[in-house]
Design a protein around this motif. Structure first.
Motif, PDB file in Angstrom:
ATOM      1  N   ILE A 122      -9.390   3.024  -1.339  1.00 55.10           N
ATOM      2  CA  ILE A 122      -8.217   2.385  -0.731  1.00 55.10           C
ATOM      3  C   ILE A 122      -7.579   3.395   0.228  1.00 55.10           C
ATOM      4  N   GLY A 123      -7.355   2.997   1.463  1.00 55.67           N
ATOM      5  CA  GLY A 123      -6.804   3.951   2.436  1.00 55.67           C
ATOM      6  C   GLY A 123      -7.787   5.075   2.664  1.00 55.67           C
ATOM      7  N   THR A 124      -9.015   4.675   2.978  1.00 57.39           N
ATOM      8  CA  THR A 124     -10.129   5.643   3.039  1.00 57.39           C
ATOM      9  C   THR A 124     -10.003   6.654   4.170  1.00 57.39           C
ATOM     10  N   LEU A 130     -11.671   0.708   2.407  1.00 60.56           N
ATOM     11  CA  LEU A 130     -10.635  -0.167   2.957  1.00 60.56           C
ATOM     12  C   LEU A 130      -9.548   0.652   3.653  1.00 60.56           C
ATOM     13  N   ASP A 131      -9.150   0.187   4.798  1.00 59.37           N
ATOM     14  CA  ASP A 131      -7.993   0.817   5.476  1.00 59.37           C
ATOM     15  C   ASP A 131      -7.468  -0.172   6.507  1.00 59.37           C
ATOM     16  N   LEU A 132      -6.379   0.192   7.146  1.00 55.08           N
ATOM     17  CA  LEU A 132      -5.762  -0.664   8.157  1.00 55.08           C
ATOM     18  C   LEU A 132      -6.727  -0.828   9.341  1.00 55.08           C
ATOM     19  N   ALA A 135      -8.073  -4.086   6.330  1.00 55.78           N
ATOM     20  CA  ALA A 135      -6.980  -4.864   5.722  1.00 55.78           C
ATOM     21  C   ALA A 135      -5.938  -3.913   5.174  1.00 55.78           C
ATOM     22  N   SER A 136      -4.734  -4.446   5.004  1.00 53.63           N
ATOM     23  CA  SER A 136      -3.740  -3.678   4.249  1.00 53.63           C
ATOM     24  C   SER A 136      -4.029  -3.876   2.774  1.00 53.63           C
ATOM     25  N   VAL A 137      -3.864  -2.824   1.995  1.00 50.80           N
ATOM     26  CA  VAL A 137      -4.087  -2.936   0.548  1.00 50.80           C
ATOM     27  C   VAL A 137      -3.073  -3.899  -0.071  1.00 50.80           C
ATOM     28  N   THR A 138      -1.972  -4.148   0.623  1.00 50.04           N
ATOM     29  CA  THR A 138      -0.946  -5.049   0.086  1.00 50.04           C
ATOM     30  C   THR A 138      -1.306  -6.523   0.301  1.00 50.04           C
ATOM     31  N   ALA A 152      -7.216   5.728  -4.688  1.00 47.32           N
ATOM     32  CA  ALA A 152      -6.153   5.640  -3.670  1.00 47.32           C
ATOM     33  C   ALA A 152      -5.614   7.056  -3.478  1.00 47.32           C
ATOM     34  N   GLU A 153      -6.291   7.817  -2.643  1.00 48.37           N
ATOM     35  CA  GLU A 153      -5.931   9.233  -2.464  1.00 48.37           C
ATOM     36  C   GLU A 153      -4.962   9.375  -1.302  1.00 48.37           C
ATOM     37  N   ALA A 154      -3.752   9.806  -1.600  1.00 56.27           N
ATOM     38  CA  ALA A 154      -2.722  10.064  -0.571  1.00 56.27           C
ATOM     39  C   ALA A 154      -2.409   8.799   0.221  1.00 56.27           C
TER      40      ALA A 154
END
Ligand SMILES: C[S@@+](CC[C@H](N)C(=O)[O-])C[C@H]1O[C@@H](n2cnc3c(N)ncnc32)[C@H](O)[C@@H]1O
Length: 285
Positions: A91-93, A112-114, A136-139, A159-161
């Motif tokens: 998440i937020g790679t 996954l990231d924006l 995508a946004s994780v939200t 979900a690192e940082a």
């Protein structure tokens, strides 16, 4: 920030800090981890837009981000030993290279990231049968259907940082979403307490970018109270890393961490790396 035709937003720019941390680490004769791809990406981004990575030179946070990555890598390696055909969701790679460091040749990966980050990421990495990027946004809820429809569990969400940049209701929503859609999954995350959040304008790395931490979490054990059945399996600061990770570090790093531990700095002690097991909501009698 413009890059290779891509505009990176404010929070997205923060991916350049751990990227640079891994690139700098890779140049060291005795590194905590190797990451030649990070060096290549830093070179490519510097060539494309002349991004001033030097602003991060010598910052203690670069070393901190490498230690954090090493712990997340270790958790994922352990997961893949126990579940060689499991699924890892980054998440937020950002431009992380966890797959390159820890893949076992069998697992499924989602990164996954924006959308602007994934556009940039696609200039360096390609989807394969086992590895897929999601913009995508994780939200947003839609990405969960892509993951659930594309791979069987068990699942490890890394979900690192990332989550500290969301506000608390958003983090709660993300935790609920993962727990409900992927009950029994593992979630690795970092939390920043007041010692970090309240001083972030003078933080060595954050003061060099515009993004700011939104979610202040003094104690990750609070997440056990968010949802019945959630279990905090492990929680470390950079000065209380698991012994097997600490012992694997170069001697100079061990000395640095011992000296840091003795100083008991709130900006260090209030930053935690944690591993949770999430369950779907247990219905109350
Ligand atoms: C500090 S970087 C960390 C990147 C990567 N995890 C690493 O360790 O190298 C934060 C990342 O979180 C991503 N991010 C922030 N908000 C996000 C959201 N709502 N959905 C998905 N990714 C997000 C940013 O775009 C950025 O890539």
């Amino acid at each position: 920030m413009t890059d290779r035709g891509v505009q990176l937003g404010t929070v997205q720019e923060t991916l350049l800090i751990p990227l640079y941390g891994r690139a700098v680490e890779n140049r060291k004769p005795e590194p905590a981890l190797r990451d030649p791809r990070a060096e290549e990406m830093v070179e490519a981004i510097t060539e494309a837009i002349d991004y001033d990575f030097a602003r991060f030179d010598g910052l203690p946070s670069l070393f901190g981000s490498v230690l954090r990555t090493s712990l997340f890598d270790r958790w994922i390696r352990d997961f893949l030993v126990a579940h060689p055909d499991g699924t890892v969701v980054e998440i937020g790679t950002g431009l992380n290279t966890r797959y390159e460091r820890t893949d076992n040749g069998r697992a499924r990966w989602f990164e996954l990231d924006l959308p602007d980050v994934i556009e940039l990421r696609r200039t360096f990495f390609t989807d394969t049968a086992r590895r897929q990027m999601i913009a995508a946004s994780v939200t947003a809820e839609e990405w969960a259907a892509d993951v659930a429809g594309g791979a069987d569990g068990p699942y490890f969400f890394s979900a690192e940082a990332v989550l500290p940049y969301l506000d608390e209701p958003e983090v709660r929503h993300v935790v609920d979403l993962i727990a409900e859609r992927f009950p029994g999954s593992l979630l690795a995350l970092d939390t920043a307490g007041p010692g970090v959040v309240d001083t972030q304008d003078t933080h060595d790395a954050l003061s060099k970018v515009e993004a700011r931490i939104q979610w202040s979490c003094p104690d990750p054990a609070a997440l056990e109270r968010w949802r019945p059945g959630t279990r905090l399996l492990a929680s470390h600061t950079l000065t209380t890393l698991p012994p097997e990770l600490y012992d694997s570090l170069p001697g100079a790093y061990q000395e640095m961490l011992t000296s840091l531990a003795a100083q008991r700095l709130s900006k260090v002690e209030d930053y935690r790396l944690s591993l949770l097991r999430l369950t779907s909501r247990i219905s109350q009698p």
